[in-house]
Write a protein that holds these residues in place. Structure first.
Motif, PDB file in Angstrom:
ATOM      1  N   UNK A 175       6.830  -2.138  -9.269  1.00 17.55           N
ATOM      2  CA  UNK A 175       6.315  -3.489  -9.043  1.00 17.55           C
ATOM      3  C   UNK A 175       5.090  -3.716  -9.913  1.00 17.55           C
ATOM      4  N   UNK A 176       5.139  -4.799 -10.707  1.00 14.37           N
ATOM      5  CA  UNK A 176       3.942  -5.245 -11.399  1.00 14.37           C
ATOM      6  C   UNK A 176       3.585  -6.611 -10.858  1.00 14.37           C
ATOM      7  N   UNK A 177       2.385  -6.737 -10.312  1.00 13.21           N
ATOM      8  CA  UNK A 177       1.902  -8.007  -9.793  1.00 13.21           C
ATOM      9  C   UNK A 177       0.549  -8.295 -10.426  1.00 13.21           C
ATOM     10  N   UNK A 178       0.380  -9.525 -10.876  1.00 16.07           N
ATOM     11  CA  UNK A 178      -0.885  -9.900 -11.497  1.00 16.07           C
ATOM     12  C   UNK A 178      -2.032  -9.618 -10.521  1.00 16.07           C
ATOM     13  N   UNK A 182      -2.754 -10.409  -5.907  1.00 17.51           N
ATOM     14  CA  UNK A 182      -2.600  -9.348  -4.911  1.00 17.51           C
ATOM     15  C   UNK A 182      -3.129  -9.723  -3.535  1.00 17.51           C
ATOM     16  N   UNK A 183      -4.119 -10.594  -3.485  1.00 17.79           N
ATOM     17  CA  UNK A 183      -4.710 -10.912  -2.183  1.00 17.79           C
ATOM     18  C   UNK A 183      -3.756 -11.711  -1.295  1.00 17.79           C
ATOM     19  N   UNK A 184      -2.695 -12.271  -1.869  1.00 12.08           N
ATOM     20  CA  UNK A 184      -1.722 -13.005  -1.054  1.00 12.08           C
ATOM     21  C   UNK A 184      -0.801 -12.058  -0.272  1.00 12.08           C
ATOM     22  N   UNK A 185      -0.695 -10.814  -0.714  1.00  9.05           N
ATOM     23  CA  UNK A 185       0.304  -9.882  -0.165  1.00  9.05           C
ATOM     24  C   UNK A 185      -0.395  -8.836   0.694  1.00  9.05           C
TER      25      UNK A 185
END
Length: 351
Positions: A175-178, A182-185
């Motif tokens: 998983x690559x997330x900007x 990240x604070x949404x997850x």
């Protein structure tokens, strides 16, 4: 606001339904109770004798979550004819009369049944029964990950089934997330989270969560586009649709921004009937909101102000302030101006 309905069959079920309604309303959920006519009190909603199945069908189509205090078999048989697909069906939850157990029956992930089953269990002390594989294995699912960022990805059913099966079986999924998303997850359990996209290993399934384009084509990758961006717009009176669209295209190209990530357009209220702003909102199926100069004044002081704009509309800038005010966050981009249009972007403080 999500709309809940609780339906029961017996006196014991009616008592539990009223108690649960009170609990959910304390949590700010809009909740109605529907009972047999013989059990309804005061102004409570009821269904006449012989109308149970028809009532279940109506509630299924009207509410976001249908909580059934009755046997699971009754629920399954009564709803069989109206179930369509988990992407459109509401959450369906089943409880027994004594609130010993609460079961996530239908639309567990996408519809929210798993989430609300846990909530009801916490409020009532019931035992939550959730059979979704990714939940029982305590790993994040692809569809819930996307939901956390209000995201979209292609081939929903196929890709969801593929990735969730791999996660549930303990297989490697990257998983690559900007970083700014990240604070949404809440959690990434089951995924191997990459710090940089170039850490990706060939032949390993990869999930990308980004509002940007420019990623190398990869047959093993699924790109979730988060719909979290708010576009602030200011413009001269009667700019053409072509000028608006050209400026928007240039803005997206400059920032490698995917237009699908825009969830809202914001501007000042005197631009509410500006044809080019309405055009952009309609073409991209984006909600447009407009605010008064008074509402935008506090946000406006965070950005460079124009004396001309202040004199004309009553606030020193429009695009920056509108994006800030509508999202609850400072701008994520610099103000872009061309073709007599100005654009700025902010990301939603919360979803």
């Amino acid at each position: 606001m999500k709309r809940f309905v609780i339906i029961a069959l017996t006196a014991g079920g009616a008592k539990t339904a009223r108690q649960l309604q009170e609990h959910l309303r304390e949590q700010s959920y809009h909740t109605e109770v529907v009972l047999p006519q013989r059990l309804a009190q005061g102004k409570e909603n009821y269904y006449p004798k012989g109308e149970f199945t028809a009532t279940m069908h109506r509630l299924f189509k009207q509410y976001d979550c249908v909580i059934c205090i009755m046997a699971t078999g009754i629920v399954v048989r009564s709803l069989a004819a109206v179930i369509v697909d988990k992407t459109v069906d509401p959450a369906v939850i089943v409880m027994d009369e004594q609130a010993n157990s609460v079961i996530s029956l239908l639309s567990g992930h996408v519809g929210g049944a798993n989430q609300w089953t846990r909530l009801i269990a916490r409020l009532t002390g019931a035992n939550p029964v959730i059979t979704t594989a990714t939940d029982t294995e305590k790993v994040q699912s692809l569809d819930i990950l996307a939901k956390r960022v209000n995201g979209w990805y292609p081939n929903f059913k196929e890709n969801t089934k593929k990735i969730n099966r791999l996660l549930a079986e303990g297989n490697k999924v990257e998983l690559y997330i900007e970083p700014y998303l990240r604070h949404y997850v809440e959690q990434f359990d089951g995924f191997e989270v990459l710090t940089e996209i170039n850490e990706h290993q060939d032949e390993v399934p990869l999930v990308i969560v980004s509002d940007h384009s420019g990623f190398a084509k990869n047959k093993d990758a699924i790109h979730i586009i988060p719909r979290v961006n708010v576009l602030g717009i200011g413009c001269r009176k009667n700019v053409t649709n072509e000028m608006m669209q050209q400026t928007f295209a240039e803005f997206c190209a400059k920032h490698q921004l995917l237009w699908e990530s825009i969830v809202k357009i914001a501007s000042i209220d005197i631009k509410k009937n500006e044809p080019a702003i309405q055009y952009l909102a309609q073409v991209f199926n984006i909600q447009a909101e407009f605010y008064s100069a008074h509402e935008l004044q506090h946000a406006s002081i965070n950005y460079p102000e124009s004396a001309f704009v202040l004199k004309t509309v009553g606030v020193g800038n429009v695009a920056c302030a509108a994006a800030d005010y509508a999202s609850g966050e400072r701008n994520a981009t610099e103000r872009y101006a061309n073709h007599e249009v100005t654009i700025a972007l902010s990301r939603l403080h919360e979803i």
